[in-house]
Write a protein that holds these residues in place. Sequence first.
Motif: not given
Length: 417
Positions: A26, A28-29, A345
């Motif tokens: 992931d 995206y953070p 998001e």
Amino acid sequence: MNPAPRVNVCPAHTAPALFDAVFVADPYPAYAALREEGRVRRVTLPGGVEAWLMTRYDDCRRAFLDTTSFSKDMAGSWTAFQEQRVPLTGDVVIGMGDSMLVSDPPRHTRLRALVAKGFTPRRIEALAPAVEQAAARLLDGLLSRTGELAGRADLTAEFAALLPMEIIRQMLDVPAEDGERLRRAVEAVMSNDEESREAAMAAFHEVHGYLAELVRRKRVEGGDDLTVALIEARDSRDRLSEQELVSMLALLLSAGHETTVNLLGSSVLALLRHPGQLALLRREPERWPDAIEEVLRWDGPVQNALWRFTRVPVQVGEVTIPAGEAVALSVAAADRDAERFFDPETFDITRGERAHLAFGHGIHHCLGAPLARLEARIAVPLVFARLPALALAGEPAYRPSTVSRALSSLPVTFVAP
């Protein structure tokens, strides 16, 4: 004499800080943190390539359009490459062809005009029956399984990775028995970690060698396929050279396969994880095109558009990128920029947004975007229609890449007939 502009160089992140297993699962953070930290950051990619990473929507969009400050010509504009200081990872190998992907105007303008003659909307739309037939055949194969395999599948390996190669293979008139070989070679080229460096270069030469032989054969045989259309494409007395033909076919093969594989897998996964959105699609199937566009924005097939190279020092906020540097435009980060997208998001197929950068922007906007959209528009609804009670059967896995957002495994269950 005016003093030279001050260059504020950020220290490079090391690869594990951004591209470890958590990031791959992931990213995206991390991209959100980079957007907050600043408008551009110098990073070290897996395999040791150093580049500048843009993460904000307005900056990326501006860079896509600015052919004065940025070049696509790796050999002519990247100082580290010219000085042989760049490891030949997959993302570098991609830029070593002779296609419009790595060309600037006026050469890019010439190549794009010639290629567009063979890549027409009519030719793409005519593929719709072939896409539906191939997708149905693959799904029938999954439904016909018995024993321990009944009602189980890896939708990446057994569907998403197979359908796009089948379609591009038919477009280029590549024999069916060679499709799997080319698929594996394309995936090897797209790998970019240090361990796969030699394999990426070997696969690059394998693909180009195969396509050179294909061009020689099609010059003799003729036909009504894309390979012949590109061979015959001309503007007045101008036409593609042999090397340009091979490089263009390699680009269409790799981009046409990789991008669509990723889009198919991400679309199925996004809807499985958002059952309310899937229920809305079942009630209102006319929303499928909007759903595909939201997947492109929210979890698109490309993370970072490669490469741009600074022709001159480029000021981005408080940072000056020196001339001769590699720049990656993070479309994955840009398409979740709250300065451009409301509540970015959240996955929302009713958003009606078309301004994402998933296929790039400007003169280098992906020529194969209509093909990827066509395949997703047909194949993804068919997956949910043909596989009853489709559900995740474990955690999906991603292939490490700084270029692609690529599922390596999507385990699912469904009700076997």
